[in-house]
Design an enzyme around this catalytic site. Sequence first.
Site, short mmCIF file in Angstrom:
data_model
loop_
_atom_site.label_atom_id
_atom_site.label_comp_id
_atom_site.label_asym_id
_atom_site.label_seq_id
_atom_site.Cartn_x
_atom_site.Cartn_y
_atom_site.Cartn_z
N LYS A 205 -9.83 2.93 14.57
CA LYS A 205 -8.51 3.33 15.07
C LYS A 205 -8.55 3.45 16.60
CE LYS A 205 -6.38 3.28 11.23
NZ LYS A 205 -5.53 2.12 10.97
N GLY B 118 0.82 -1.21 0.00
CA GLY B 118 0.00 0.00 0.00
C GLY B 118 0.86 1.26 0.00
N SER C 261 -4.10 7.39 13.82
CA SER C 261 -4.44 8.58 13.04
C SER C 261 -4.79 9.74 13.94
CB SER C 261 -5.65 8.22 12.17
OG SER C 261 -6.20 9.37 11.58
N TYR D 234 -14.67 4.32 10.48
CA TYR D 234 -13.22 4.19 10.25
C TYR D 234 -12.44 4.74 11.44
CZ TYR D 234 -8.52 5.42 8.95
OH TYR D 234 -7.15 5.57 8.97
N ASN E 92 -9.21 12.11 -0.76
CA ASN E 92 -8.25 13.03 -0.14
C ASN E 92 -7.89 14.16 -1.09
OD1 ASN E 92 -7.18 10.08 1.24
ND2 ASN E 92 -7.85 11.74 2.55
N GLY F 197 -18.60 16.27 8.66
CA GLY F 197 -17.58 15.52 9.42
C GLY F 197 -16.20 16.15 9.41
N TYR G 154 -0.75 9.42 12.64
CA TYR G 154 -0.37 10.22 11.48
C TYR G 154 -1.31 11.40 11.32
CZ TYR G 154 1.03 5.43 10.04
OH TYR G 154 1.49 4.15 9.99
P1 NAD Z 1 -3.42 1.71 1.64
O1 NAD Z 1 -4.82 1.31 1.36
O2 NAD Z 1 -2.61 2.27 0.52
O3 NAD Z 1 -2.61 0.47 2.25
C1 NAD Z 1 -3.22 -0.51 3.05
C2 NAD Z 1 -2.85 -1.86 2.47
O4 NAD Z 1 -3.44 -2.89 3.28
C3 NAD Z 1 -3.37 -2.08 1.04
O5 NAD Z 1 -2.30 -2.50 0.22
C4 NAD Z 1 -4.43 -3.18 1.18
O6 NAD Z 1 -4.47 -4.01 0.05
C5 NAD Z 1 -3.96 -3.90 2.44
N1 NAD Z 1 -5.02 -4.56 3.22
C6 NAD Z 1 -6.18 -4.03 3.67
N2 NAD Z 1 -6.87 -4.94 4.37
C7 NAD Z 1 -6.12 -6.08 4.37
C8 NAD Z 1 -6.29 -7.39 4.94
N3 NAD Z 1 -7.38 -7.72 5.63
N4 NAD Z 1 -5.34 -8.31 4.72
C9 NAD Z 1 -4.22 -8.01 4.01
N5 NAD Z 1 -4.01 -6.81 3.47
C10 NAD Z 1 -4.95 -5.85 3.64
O7 NAD Z 1 -3.45 2.73 2.88
P2 NAD Z 1 -2.31 3.66 3.47
O8 NAD Z 1 -2.65 5.06 3.16
O9 NAD Z 1 -0.98 3.15 3.13
O10 NAD Z 1 -2.59 3.47 5.02
C11 NAD Z 1 -1.87 2.55 5.81
C12 NAD Z 1 -2.38 2.60 7.23
O11 NAD Z 1 -2.24 3.92 7.74
C13 NAD Z 1 -3.86 2.23 7.39
O12 NAD Z 1 -4.00 1.52 8.60
C14 NAD Z 1 -4.53 3.58 7.50
O13 NAD Z 1 -5.73 3.50 8.22
C15 NAD Z 1 -3.48 4.36 8.26
N6 NAD Z 1 -3.58 5.81 8.08
C16 NAD Z 1 -3.56 6.33 6.81
C17 NAD Z 1 -3.67 7.70 6.62
C18 NAD Z 1 -3.71 8.29 5.23
O14 NAD Z 1 -4.16 9.41 5.08
N7 NAD Z 1 -3.24 7.59 4.20
C19 NAD Z 1 -3.76 8.55 7.74
C20 NAD Z 1 -3.76 7.99 9.02
C21 NAD Z 1 -3.66 6.61 9.18
C1 WQD Z 2 -8.10 17.62 3.68
C2 WQD Z 2 -8.83 18.95 3.48
C3 WQD Z 2 -11.19 18.75 3.09
C4 WQD Z 2 -10.98 16.73 -0.76
C5 WQD Z 2 -8.73 12.16 6.12
C6 WQD Z 2 -9.27 11.23 7.16
C7 WQD Z 2 -8.26 11.05 8.25
C8 WQD Z 2 -6.91 10.64 7.69
C9 WQD Z 2 -6.48 11.47 6.53
C10 WQD Z 2 -6.69 8.26 7.86
C11 WQD Z 2 -10.17 19.01 4.20
C12 WQD Z 2 -10.49 19.33 1.88
C13 WQD Z 2 -10.61 17.35 0.43
C14 WQD Z 2 -11.64 17.48 -1.76
C15 WQD Z 2 -11.52 19.42 -0.33
N1 WQD Z 2 -6.91 9.30 7.19
N2 WQD Z 2 -10.88 18.67 0.63
N3 WQD Z 2 -11.88 18.81 -1.52
O1 WQD Z 2 -10.26 14.91 5.90
O2 WQD Z 2 -8.12 15.83 6.91
O3 WQD Z 2 -8.43 13.40 6.74
O4 WQD Z 2 -7.52 11.61 5.58
O5 WQD Z 2 -6.61 8.11 9.03
O6 WQD Z 2 -8.76 10.08 9.12
O7 WQD Z 2 -10.45 11.78 7.71
O8 WQD Z 2 -8.03 14.69 4.68
O9 WQD Z 2 -7.33 14.96 2.35
O10 WQD Z 2 -9.72 14.26 2.83
O11 WQD Z 2 -9.00 16.57 3.36
O12 WQD Z 2 -11.77 20.61 -0.17
O13 WQD Z 2 -12.02 16.96 -2.82
O14 WQD Z 2 -9.11 19.09 2.09
O15 WQD Z 2 -12.42 19.39 3.31
O16 WQD Z 2 -10.33 20.30 4.68
P1 WQD Z 2 -8.81 14.79 6.10
P2 WQD Z 2 -8.52 15.05 3.21
#
Ligand code: NAD
Ligand code: WQD
Length: 343
Positions: A155, A11, A126, A151, A200, A298, A178
């Site tokens: 966490k 991922g 997160s 979601y 995002n 949200g 993060y």
């Molecule tokens: P991502 O979707 O790119 O990576 C997650 C990977 O996990 C994927 O490759 C998916 O195929 C794999 N996966 C999901 N469920 C699975 C399962 N049951 N068995 C095996 N593989 C599985 O996401 P990411 O952005 O790399 O996020 C990684 C972690 O970080 C996640 O736990 C996410 O919740 C957390 N996180 C992400 C963000 C963000 O904005 N990207 C922010 C905060 C926390």
């Molecule tokens: C950022 C800003 C939107 C898209 C989410 C999850 C959070 C974490 C990270 C995993 C906000 C604005 C966005 C668009 C916009 N993930 N926006 N137009 O909402 O801070 O966080 O991703 O844990 O849990 O909630 O990130 O990138 O979605 O948004 O105006 O098409 O951009 O309103 O202000 P967010 P985001």
Amino acid sequence: MSKILVTGGTGYIGSHTVVELQNKGHEVIIVDNLSNSQIDVLDNIFSISGVKPEFEQFDLFDREKTLDFFRRHNEIDAIIHFAAYKAVGESVENPLMYYHNNIFSLVNILTGMIENKIDTIVFSSSCTVYGQPDELPVDENAPIKKAMSPYGNTKQISEEIITDTLHSSKLKAILLRYFNPIGAHESAKIGELPLGIPNNLVPFITQTVIGIREQLKVFGDDYKTPDGTPIRDYIHVVDLAKAHVIAVDRMLEHKNKKNLEIFNLGTGNGYSVLEVINSFEKVTGEKLNYKIVDRRPGDVTEVWADTKFANDELGWKAEKGIDEMNLSAWKWELALDAKKKTK
Ligand code: NAD
Ligand code: WQD
């Protein structure tokens, strides 16, 4: 050198972390079911680091398969657990899918760890656990607010499951909260691959400029912030990845001060949506088609990290600024586009 299991390692954040682990000489085994990533990420990792990680494809929510995996791999020293579903809106539509995947997978992994005497785990949490914090910047001791989505709740529950498990076992854990990870590896060989319409901000920006989407909707400009758009702490994914290597090494080298430690991973700087757009346009020289629409339900108004604890304790600091983050995200989008055109 240690052997690290990286769940979700094909991922977005996982793949960047695999590269950083390999750069530090660790051996990596990835488990991923490819539900949100692609197998050719393994070749792309190889083309950066020169090492192809071991890989197994199965669902971590499958208890038997997960426990069987651990029995076959008692050489694993530590786990970095990324695998989870992460789309906030989808979790509201289908909460059970999120609880099933994110919670069962964690429980199975912890069970496998205890059975096989693996005692070290880093968990992807997160900043969503803070909701709209009462004080900014938000530090690790700030109260956890009621989750805004299933979601986010997975966490919070996962943090509690890990905490409870530590009380009754020899496990040690680091929870990394993060903020908003964006950008891609400087090689543009790995990056974020959103399936379908991105939720995002930054992937939506890059896809709009490249022509996949018509227009970015900016969700609200009537927030109580200087320009009216919400503020977030965007962090470069490579900075984030490096923190994981430090966290896992800290526990493997017995430098952790408690068996449970929690760190914010952000830059400590907040940028509004319009500031991100301005930076993107400036560094890429491209023009983004966007319009202001209603708020997205949200969304919190503003959140950015107090990074002091992570900086002092981990000796880690995010190095890359918003311009570099945007430029790397754009180069990644260009690389994806070039690949599509040669197919
Ligand atoms: P991502 O979707 O790119 O990576 C997650 C990977 O996990 C994927 O490759 C998916 O195929 C794999 N996966 C999901 N469920 C699975 C399962 N049951 N068995 C095996 N593989 C599985 O996401 P990411 O952005 O790399 O996020 C990684 C972690 O970080 C996640 O736990 C996410 O919740 C957390 N996180 C992400 C963000 C963000 O904005 N990207 C922010 C905060 C926390
Ligand atoms: C950022 C800003 C939107 C898209 C989410 C999850 C959070 C974490 C990270 C995993 C906000 C604005 C966005 C668009 C916009 N993930 N926006 N137009 O909402 O801070 O966080 O991703 O844990 O849990 O909630 O990130 O990138 O979605 O948004 O105006 O098409 O951009 O309103 O202000 P967010 P985001």
